[in-house]
Design a protein around this motif. Structure first.
Motif: not given
Length: 780
Positions: A400-409
């Motif tokens: 829900s944030t605008m932070r970068q996340q792990d694509a696999f997760e």
């Protein structure tokens, strides 16, 4: 002609919390830039296109009986040439731009019940509402503003900071790094007063990492970036032990300890947040080939890009891979244009998935730029998945944030979200193509008895062997020896010896365990684990993995189950108090990787308590379960808890089997609401007990047909030192141009880099360092 509907309804301006959908249609990606514009319902503020062929605005009217709409059309203003340098970003926020800053906008009010009759915007019942719609933050901007809010918290190391004896730092001591001549990006150790330069950062900020070196030598955890200190007491504070930016509530006091008066400091450098925001907005992946030529832009159906919403490349890469698969296309696109009947399409997952499929696959939004647009960029503008991102990440602590996340997760989260929704609506589940059954075999080295345990999975995470090259042997800046995909699969399925006390014979000689495929999926998702722990933080390693272009077989990794002459072991050992005893060595190993203890115990219980790789795969598979952090409680399972026949009947009426109903009620102590939640979070659990699962031969996912041949379909690549930063792109093998008789030879690699879609050409180097691989079943 007057309109009778204006006086028959009461219209109110939107409140601050209401969503106003005026950036794009809630059911397709038409925007006010289209010639027909967007109709915003003045009753519920839904946005619908007024296009001749779809007219989602009128569809919404027929369903809601809300007749009065505000039609918004706009044309982008010519870009102004900036002579002065752009203003510095002072905080992590969305600039307060208005429509008038960027667009020439025209509006009109009309009544759909009167065949689009134009109404006077000055009518008192309308004027205030129209003004409210035009001045309100759009739903897109509202989601962005909320998602950018990031709270930086203190940690135990900033709260209980123990400083060395005070000394006053002279100006010359603050002039440059104590280990080199760098005069910017300087970090003051709040423990001892050492000044060291930081690591290199985006935007040309230099750094030799002497601040980190100081921490490694002293373990002094907290430092502050001198150039970021402001007179009002804010600054970049970093805790090396937490490996996170932190807040120091006593920063002024800690700085004064070293003779630095915070009120006299002037901020002269960008903060970490500013650099991160600038990084995310400006990151450019190479769009040229080895000869330096621009890669060829592609247009048309299946070649539509996704705009980067600031940090959404992880989402774009996953979505492009999923919607390039036939099952997703058939499920969400080839539906004769039908959309669910819902009053709130922006918050309906089925609608948003079909909207996304239409946007990506129809080609409607992938047209060559005109001459004016060509001067700005040779690529189409793509579509903005703002509505989809806001909905799919709703209430999720990370997505829900605008932070970068792990694509696999995010891929795992998407699979579970779609699967749960398909189960609830009894629709076809496109994620079934990923499912297969793995089987773990454990054999006691004492009595030779065996145990077989199966688990339904959607992917495998394969360990990539690490072998560093000697300095003199390193070529092309490659620090690690290349490995083949077969070596990774061999490592994933190889037998391992474990410490084990047999409950059948009492032997402490240990056991051997091996995980293999009980069935094979239609699409095999492989996550290449190229990480090692550095200061307890997973650090990415650039180890080349050689993946074959031709189909390869998984037949050698097939598990044939219980063999003639083999005798089964007793089930997972329990104490006299009916409590599970986890394997201490594996438990510690998983905990050191950052998994919570409660999750580790559940993983070990569900995978036989003997195989760390199987436990880790289980953790990845079940990380989105709503009860994942609940303590392991075996008292309910198989206990004397009386289950209401009425509760079983209610669950059976919802489409679940009696076995599933009974197990869910036992797992949740008979609580109906929690039982339903448990069922939706365990869609592949058929309700059988662990004992029955170890002996069953029923195939629940995938198939056993051989040869099991697979061929590479797409890859997700990552650029950056951490999967939570940097940039993701995807390469997909697709048919380009008109299909000939030999379709296989027409397929070429296509690079999807946010909104940019280009012919990828040869991607051998990219394949070697991909993060996620999608392999399709190949049937000759």
């Amino acid at each position: 002609m007057s309109c009778p509907h204006v006086t028959g309804i009461t219209l109110r301006p939107p409140t601050a919390s209401q969503q106003v959908h005026k950036d794009d249609c809630t059911q397709c990606f038409d925007t006010p830039d289209q010639p027909w514009g967007i109709d915003v319902c003045l009753s519920c503020f839904n946005g619908g296109c007024d296009s001749p062929d779809r007219n989602h605005s009128f569809q919404h009217f027929r369903l809601s009986q809300h007749p009065i709409v505000l039609n918004i059309k706009r044309k982008p203003k010519p870009k102004k040439v900036r002579e002065e340098s752009p203003a510095k970003i002072l905080k992590l926020s969305i600039p307060g731009e208005t429509e008038a800053d960027n667009f020439d906008t025209t509006t009109l009010v009309k009544c759909l019940a009167c065949d689009g009759l134009e109404l006077d915007k000055a009518i008192p019942n309308i004027a205030e509402v129209v003004n409210g719609v035009l001045t309100a933050l759009s739903s897109t901007k509202q989601s962005e503003v909320k998602a950018w809010e990031e709270e930086i918290l203190p940690c135990e190391h900033t709260l209980v900071l123990d400083q060395d004896d005070a000394k006053v730092l002279a100006d010359q001591e603050l002039a440059h790094c104590s280990q080199c001549d760098l005069k910017e990006n300087l970090w003051l150790c709040l423990k001892c007063g050492n000044l060291g330069c930081g690591r290199q950062q985006f935007g040309g900020v230099g750094g030799n990492g002497h601040g980190l070196t100081h921490f490694e030598q002293t373990l002094h955890p907290v430092s502050v970036k001198l150039g970021s200190i402001t007179p009002d007491g804010t600054a970049d504070v970093y805790c090396y032990l937490c490996n996170e930016e932190r807040q120091d509530p006593n920063l002024a006091e800690h700085l004064w300890h070293w003779g630095i008066k915070i009120s006299e400091r002037l901020k002269v450098e960008k903060s970490l947040v500013e650099l991160q925001l600038e990084h995310n907005m400006k990151w450019e992946f190479s769009m040229t080939n080895e000869s330096g030529e621009e890669l060829q832009p592609l247009f048309g159906p299946g070649f539509t890009g996704l705009k980067n919403l600031g940090n959404s490349c992880y989402l774009a890469s996953v979505v492009q891979c999923l919607f390039s698969l036939p099952t997703f296309q058939e499920r969400y696109y080839y539906q004769n244009g039908a959309l669910p009947l819902t009053l709130d399409p922006a918050n309906d997952l089925e609608t948003q998935l079909r909207k996304l499929a239409d946007g990506l696959l129809s080609g409607r939004y992938s047209l060559p730029p005109n001459r004016e647009e060509q001067l700005e960029s040779p690529y189409p503008k793509g579509i903005a998945p703002s509505m989809f991102k806001a909905l799919v990440g709703k209430n999720h602590v990370e997505f829900s944030t605008m932070r970068q996340q792990d694509a696999f997760e995010f891929l795992l989260y998407m699979i579970q979200t779609i699967r749960r929704a398909s189960h609830q609506t009894h629709d076809a589940d496109p994620t079934k193509v990923f499912s297969f059954v793995s089987e773990q075999r454990l054999q006691c080295l004492g009595c030779k008895k065996v145990n077989y345990k199966t688990d339904v999975q959607d992917n495998i995470s394969v360990p990539v062997p690490v072998e560093r090259l000697p300095m003199e042997s390193s070529q092309d800046n490659q620090d690690f020896k290349s490995v083949s995909l077969k070596e990774c699969l061999d490592r994933f399925t190889q037998s391992e010896r474990l410490e084990y006390t047999c409950q059948a014979c009492g032997s402490k000689d240990g056991a051997v365990t091996r995980t293999a495929f009980k069935t094979f999926p239609e699409v095999l998702v492989v996550n290449a684990r190229r990480f090692e722990l550095v200061n307890w933080v997973p650090t990415k390693l650039d180890i080349p993995v050689v993946v074959p272009d031709e189909p390869f077989s998984l037949d050698d990794y097939f598990s044939r189950g219980l063999q003639p002459g083999e005798e089964l072991l007793p089930q997972t050992p329990l104490t006299s108090d009916n409590e599970f005893v986890p394997n201490g060595e594996i438990l510690s190993m998983l905990e050191e990787m950052g998994f919570p203890s409660s999750r580790c115990e559940k993983a070990l219980y569900n995978t036989g308590n003997s195989d760390p790789d199987a436990a880790m795969n289980w953790l990845f598979q079940h990380m989105e379960d709503p009860d994942i952090d609940d303590p392991l409680n075996l008292g309910k399972v198989g206990s004397n808890l009386e289950i209401s026949e009425g509760s079983i009947a209610v669950l059976a009426d919802m489409g679940f089997t009696v076995l599933q109903a009974k197990k869910s009620l036992k797992e949740t102590g008979g609580d109906m609401e929690r039982a339903v939640e448990w069922l939706f979070s365990h869609p592949d659990d058929d309700g059988s007990t662990p004992e029955a699962q170890s002996e069953r031969t029923e195939v629940t996912a995938g198939d056993t047909l051989m040869p099991a041949l697979f061929k590479l379909h797409s890859i997700i690549c990552h650029k950056g030192a951490s999967v939570h930063a940097g940039h993701y792109v995807t390469f997909i093998k697709k048919t380009i141009g008109e299909q000939s008789n030999d379709a296989a030879n027409d397929r070429d690699w296509v690079l999807f880099n946010d909104e940019k879609v280009v012919r990828g050409g040869e991607v051998d180097e990219m394949k070697k360092f991909a993060y996620v691989y999608f392999f399709e079943r190949y049937r000759a």
